[in-house]
Scaffold this motif. Structure first.
Motif, PDB file in Angstrom:
ATOM      1  N   UNK A 206      -1.987  13.811   1.050  1.00  0.00           N
ATOM      2  CA  UNK A 206      -1.345  13.112   2.157  1.00  0.00           C
ATOM      3  C   UNK A 206      -0.124  13.855   2.687  1.00  0.00           C
TER       4      UNK A 206
ATOM      5  N   UNK B 204      -0.700   6.800   7.796  1.00  0.00           N
ATOM      6  CA  UNK B 204      -1.860   6.190   7.147  1.00  0.00           C
ATOM      7  C   UNK B 204      -3.100   6.316   8.018  1.00  0.00           C
ATOM      8  N   UNK B 205      -2.988   5.926   9.286  1.00  0.00           N
ATOM      9  CA  UNK B 205      -4.147   6.044  10.169  1.00  0.00           C
ATOM     10  C   UNK B 205      -4.380   7.496  10.567  1.00  0.00           C
TER      11      UNK B 205
ATOM     12  N   UNK C  34      -4.233  10.112   8.904  1.00  0.00           N
ATOM     13  CA  UNK C  34      -5.025  10.880   7.934  1.00  0.00           C
ATOM     14  C   UNK C  34      -6.488  10.923   8.356  1.00  0.00           C
ATOM     15  N   UNK C  35      -6.974   9.844   8.944  1.00  0.00           N
ATOM     16  CA  UNK C  35      -8.369   9.850   9.399  1.00  0.00           C
ATOM     17  C   UNK C  35      -8.463  10.192  10.881  1.00  0.00           C
ATOM     18  N   UNK C  36      -7.641   9.566  11.697  1.00  0.00           N
ATOM     19  CA  UNK C  36      -7.845   9.710  13.135  1.00  0.00           C
ATOM     20  C   UNK C  36      -7.485  11.104  13.636  1.00  0.00           C
TER      21      UNK C  36
ATOM     22  N   UNK D 269       0.848  -1.177   0.000  1.00  0.00           N
ATOM     23  CA  UNK D 269       0.000   0.000   0.000  1.00  0.00           C
ATOM     24  C   UNK D 269       0.887   1.231   0.000  1.00  0.00           C
ATOM     25  N   UNK D 270       0.473   2.218  -0.775  1.00  0.00           N
ATOM     26  CA  UNK D 270       1.236   3.469  -0.792  1.00  0.00           C
ATOM     27  C   UNK D 270       1.326   3.971   0.632  1.00  0.00           C
ATOM     28  N   UNK D 271       2.429   4.548   0.960  1.00  0.00           N
ATOM     29  CA  UNK D 271       2.544   5.303   2.194  1.00  0.00           C
ATOM     30  C   UNK D 271       2.603   4.436   3.444  1.00  0.00           C
TER      31      UNK D 271
ATOM     32  N   UNK E 128     -10.338  13.301  12.994  1.00  0.00           N
ATOM     33  CA  UNK E 128     -11.472  12.788  13.754  1.00  0.00           C
ATOM     34  C   UNK E 128     -11.371  13.191  15.223  1.00  0.00           C
TER      35      UNK E 128
END
Lengths: 68, 928
Positions: free
Chosen positions: B458, B480-481, B483-485, B5-7, B488
């Motif tokens: 990103x 990777x995480x 970016x969302x967390x 997976x990228x990144x 959030x």
């Protein structure tokens, strides 16, 4: 809707995201996007679920202020 | 790992070696710079900057950059703007080259049209020499002209103003003449002096009038300095009497100085003059209207014309010195009226002449500068890239015959073919007789740099993570995480629908207009916000969502998902009319289901709002926190699996999961269980504390009346006591498992390896012997470095070549364990900041709404409403959207850097810094 109904709605949302990503992205290079959408939907579901469950059998009841 | 997976992990890197024929070296490096994917290693670390092969060329480039900055300075002074874009038609024939470069290099682009270069660096050097000579000469000339122009202007002003003094004095004196004939007789002595002095008789008579204080109307000018003269007139008189006795000599001692001085300094000047001469001066001042150019500096200032009258040569010297000290310009002023006229006329004549000369000279200079300005951007680009090229070439080791250069560098494996292709093309274009050799070599014992390919989405998140530390090569990337967390968790603290919408609008604006905005100059703070625009966009989107969940729009509940579930208590007799019970026992839920989405709107403004929301948000913080920390621990599993480090899986990952899961995972389980069990009133604090204090005894058996259960409500499910015992046992076992086995097993492994070491050593080397032959020399020189690297990171035991220090490893493991055990508790507590910040945000926005807007609306007056709305808007934008968002951002940042990343992130990698030309375009920041 209830708990499971809304949970299902979140699953549908994730499904829609996945379909959208596959439709627009490059084949085989969408892992990151999929992971991000799963994480985002999970976070959103989790917070909703927490708030929902906390209100199922509340021990505190809303008591209005007399002035209102 | 099957799926790349990228990144998720940094790009795989390879160490490549290039043997470049000397004549192709420059072109090759330039081409690689355009590709921008090779980071050269410095093979001449031991040499000083002057000893390096291309030190001279670097110096030349520096010199050229200096000249370019010199032009920039002059252009800034002349107000000529430097064109940023090159090659848009009029930029010249060579514009195309770099422009095409930039487009191509966006995605591993390569540049192979070296031959199209129209201007070579040598030509440029010559051009710059000539131009800088010309510009400095022109500037010097202009400067000189401007200076004499300024002086002439001042002189003319002095002539006018000072002439005015004398003129006025003359007419004044004439007017007084008749009235004072009788008085004149009385001071014959004084009149005698008049003929000898330098002053015109009329003016002198005026001084006399004043000096004697005979009540004649004093002139305007003398009134200004009146106090000065009056106060000291005895002295003045004495001086004058002295002068009279001096006879002819006195004529040389009474004189005046004229000139201009900065208006701001006038008072100080006056005071100093007075003190220095003990009051034996007479100062006249006249303000000049409007700005005057200071001849020496060219600044526009307010100035004043002064005339100082004094007596004596010594006073003169003093005054001259004071004038110099005050930067007051002195100008000659002829006493004779006709000469004044003549000089004035001469002055105007010369001024006209000078003005046209000056204009022509400035025009010429500006023409030259704007010609330079057209190319300056491109020249900067060219020279900076040239300098970078030679800088890179200085890192190459040169062969004794000077026929070829040996370069080594890191390059992503995925880009290897592209790089080798570029090398071949560069070699062909430079028409070297020998080809360039390009081969990958072993990088055993060296840490490859960390490189991520990021997109504009990103990139900002990667930067947030890298602000903490650059990932170790190939370790799991927290970005990777994140970016969302990250957005959030921000939104959990910032949740408000209205604020989220405003922020979202702002972020969308920045994203849509990013091209236009990025072209404009912006302040430091705004540029920071602008760089984070994609992060802000996601943050705002989540804030809108959490705002809906919290059911708050500027703190006002929304009823999107229907009316409240709460109704008046059915047993209340007044339920159909006033429903009195809503103020005492409260409303009750209509049915068993909760409000479908988010917090029930009924809670807003009730007495029990805070107890309810606090309990909810506190528990939510713990649930979210435990989840995120668990994810962090599982990230460390991914790292360990990738390295095949099963020892760490058993001795770190599993006990960590048991410990955190046992303590706070179980707490989370209880929280949820309590929520979904009808009528459960268990005290979770009590359960958790007595899990340790009285293991197995969940319901306080024996503490109640008659030996019955003291707290039966705490028993939430069958088998709870047994499970708690098991958890307790697990936690107590987990700590020593984390602490001891790993160092001991590592020690044993090391001993075993050393025992058999003498026999297996040959085989070990055989594996990559072929590759090592290529760079055996290199490896030897690097041996020292690599062993240092290994020792510095304590648990990097994979190579095991160096010394094994058991004490070191044990201490390291101990720190790791203690950090985790204590961290499990303190980090969970740290997540309560989610609750605190979200509470603060909700309360602040409620206060602003109620106290500013609603209070104003209730007052009913239009003015009050307008003011109240203004205050509310200001507070919402400034305090909530400005400061509150910043604080929520910082807390989210901390939760990621500390609570999340310390579970798995080493962050001790080296960033991949390739030689790349796109960032070397145009002017460097500090020059503009």
């Amino acid at each position: 809707m209830g708990f499971w109904g809304t949970t299902f709605a979140f699953c549908v949302l994730e499904g829609a995201c996945a379909v959208y990503i596959n439709a627009t992205g490059i084949r085989g290079a969408n892992h990151l996007k999929h992971l991000l959408s799963v994480t985002a939907v999970t976070c959103m579901w989790m917070m909703w679920a927490i708030i929902y469950m906390a209100q199922m059998y509340p021990l505190v009841q809303p008591v209005r202020n007399k002035g209102e | 790992m099957a799926i790349e997976m990228d990144l998720f992990r940094s790009e795989e890197m390879e160490l490549v070696q290039l043997i470049i024929p000397a004549e192709a070296a420059h072109d090759t490096v330039q081409t690689l710079g355009s590709v921008g994917l090779v980071a050269f290693r410095d093979l001449n670390k031991d040499k000083s900057a002057f000893q390096k092969t291309y030190a001279n060329q670097v110096k030349r480039c520096d010199e050229m950059l200096r000249k370019l900055r010199f032009f920039t300075e002059h252009m800034n002074k002349a107000g000529i703007t430097i064109r940023k874009e090159i090659g848009d038609g009029s930029g010249g024939g060579y514009g195309g080259r770099f422009n095409s470069n930039e487009e191509e290099t966006d995605g591993y682009g390569r540049e192979n049209n070296n031959n199209n270069r129209v201007i070579s660096i040598d030509e440029l050097e010559h051009t710059l020499d000539v131009l800088s000579e010309e510009v400095s000469q022109l500037s010097a000339n202009t400067e000189k002209l401007r200076r004499s122009h300024g002086e002439l202007v001042e002189l003319q002003l002095v002539l006018e103003k000072a002439g005015g003094f004398f003129e006025e004095a003359r007419s004044d004196a004439n007017r007084h003449q008749d009235e004072e004939d009788s008085l004149r007789m009385m001071r014959r002595e004084n009149a005698r002096q008049d003929e000898e002095s330098l002053l015109s008789s009329s003016f002198r008579s005026e001084i006399d009038d004043e000096g004697l204080g005979n009540g004649g109307s004093p002139s305007r000018m003398t009134r200004r300095t009146g106090s000065f003269i009056d106060q000291n007139h005895p002295d003045h008189d004495v001086e004058r009497n002295d002068a009279s006795m001096g006879g002819v000599a006195a004529s040389a001692r009474l004189g005046f100085i004229t000139g201009t001085i900065n208006t701001e300094k006038v008072h100080a000047f006056e005071r100093v003059l007075f003190r220095a001469t003990r009051g034996n001066v007479f100062l006249k001042l006249a303000n000049i209207d409007g700005h005057v150019e200071e001849p020496t500096t060219g600044e526009k200032t307010f100035k004043t014309v002064y005339v100082v009258f004094f007596a004596g040569e010594r006073a003169r010297n003093k005054i001259v010195k004071i004038c110099e000290g005050f930067n007051a310009n002195r100008y000659p002023f002829p006493e004779d009226f006709t000469r004044q006229r003549q000089m004035n006329a001469e002055c105007s004549g010369r001024l006209v002449e000078l003005r046209s000369t000056l204009e022509a000279s400035i025009r010429h200079r500006d023409r030259t500068l704007s010609k330079v300005a057209k190319d300056l951007w491109f020249w900067f680009t060219l020279v900076r890239r040239e300098k970078a090229t030679y800088h890179a070439m200085n890192m190459f080791s040169i062969d004794v015959t000077r026929k070829c250069l040996v370069a080594e560098g890191w390059c992503p494996t995925s880009a290897k073919s592209r790089v080798s292709e570029a090398v071949v093309i560069a070699n062909r274009n430079s028409s070297a007789s020998v080809g360039t050799i390009f081969a990958s070599i072993s990088h055993k014992g060296q840490t490859p740099p960390t490189y991520y390919r990021t997109t504009k989405w990103t990139n900002v998140f990667q930067q947030i993570v890298e602000a903490y530390g650059v990932a170790r090569y190939r370790e799991v990337n927290p970005t990777v995480m994140t970016i969302v967390t990250f957005p959030f968790l921000f939104a959990v603290m910032f949740g408000d629908f209205g604020h989220g919408i405003i922020m979202l609008a702002f972020a969308i604006y920045m994203v849509l207009k990013e091209r236009q905005i990025s072209e404009k100059p912006m302040g430091e703070i705004f540029s920071m916000v602008f760089h984070a625009r994609y992060c802000i966009l996601v943050m705002a989107a989540f804030s809108v969502y959490t705002g809906v969940l919290y059911n708050e729009c500027f703190s006002v509940p929304m009823k999107i998902f229907g009316a409240s579930k709460y109704v008046c208590d059915p047993i209340d007799p007044t339920k159909d009319t006033t429903c009195d019970s809503q103020y005492t026992t409260g409303l009750v839920s209509r049915d068993d289901s909760a409000y479908p989405f988010g917090v029930d709107p009924v809670w807003h403004g009730t007495r029990s709002e805070l107890p309810f929301l606090n309990s909810l948000k506190m528990k939510m913080s713990i649930l979210l926190g435990v989840t995120q920390m668990m994810v962090g621990i599982f990230m460390s599993l991914l790292n360990q699996l990738k390295d095949g480090d099963w020892l760490s899986v058993y001795c770190e990952f599993i006990p960590q999961v048991v410990f955190l899961g046992g303590l706070f995972g179980y707490l989370s389980f209880l929280i949820v269980l309590k929520w979904i069990t009808p009528g459960c009133t268990a005290d979770l604090y009590h359960v958790m504390i007595y899990m340790f204090l009285a293991p197995g005894n969940v319901d306080c058996m024996g503490e109640g009346p008659g030996g019955s259960a003291g707290c039966p409500e705490n028993k939430m499910f069958p088998g709870q006591g047994g499970l708690q015992l098991l958890i307790l046992f697990g936690c107590f076992v987990a700590v020593p498992v984390m602490l001891f086995p790993k160092p001991i097993i590592l020690k044993r492994r090391h001993e075993q390896k050393n025992r058999g070491g003498t026999y297996v050593r040959l085989d070990e080397n055989d594996g990559d012997g072929m590759q090592q032959l290529n760079s055996s020399e290199e490896l030897r020189s690097l041996g020292g470095n690599s062993s240092n690297n290994n020792n510095s990171s304590g648990d990097d035991h994979g190579h095991g070549d160096g010394e094994f220090d058991f004490g070191d490893v044990l201490v390291h493991q101990m720190i790791h364990t203690i950090e985790f055990v204590l961290g499990a508790i303190s980090n969970t507590a740290s997540y309560l900041r989610l609750w605190a910040l979200s509470l603060a945000h909700a309360q602040l926005s409620a206060v602003f709404w109620d106290r500013c807007l609603m209070a104003a609306v209730e007052s009913g007056s239009i003015v009050a409403i307008v003011i109240g709305f203004g205050v509310w808007l200001g507070a919402t934008l400034g305090v909530l959207l400005g400061m509150e968002s910043l604080s929520a951002f910082l807390h989210a940042l901390r939760l990621h850097w500390v609570e999340y990343q310390n579970k798995f992130y080493k962050g001790d990698g080296i960033k991949f810094t390739p030689l790349e030309f796109t960032s070397l375009t145009g002017m460097p920041e500090e020059a503009s």
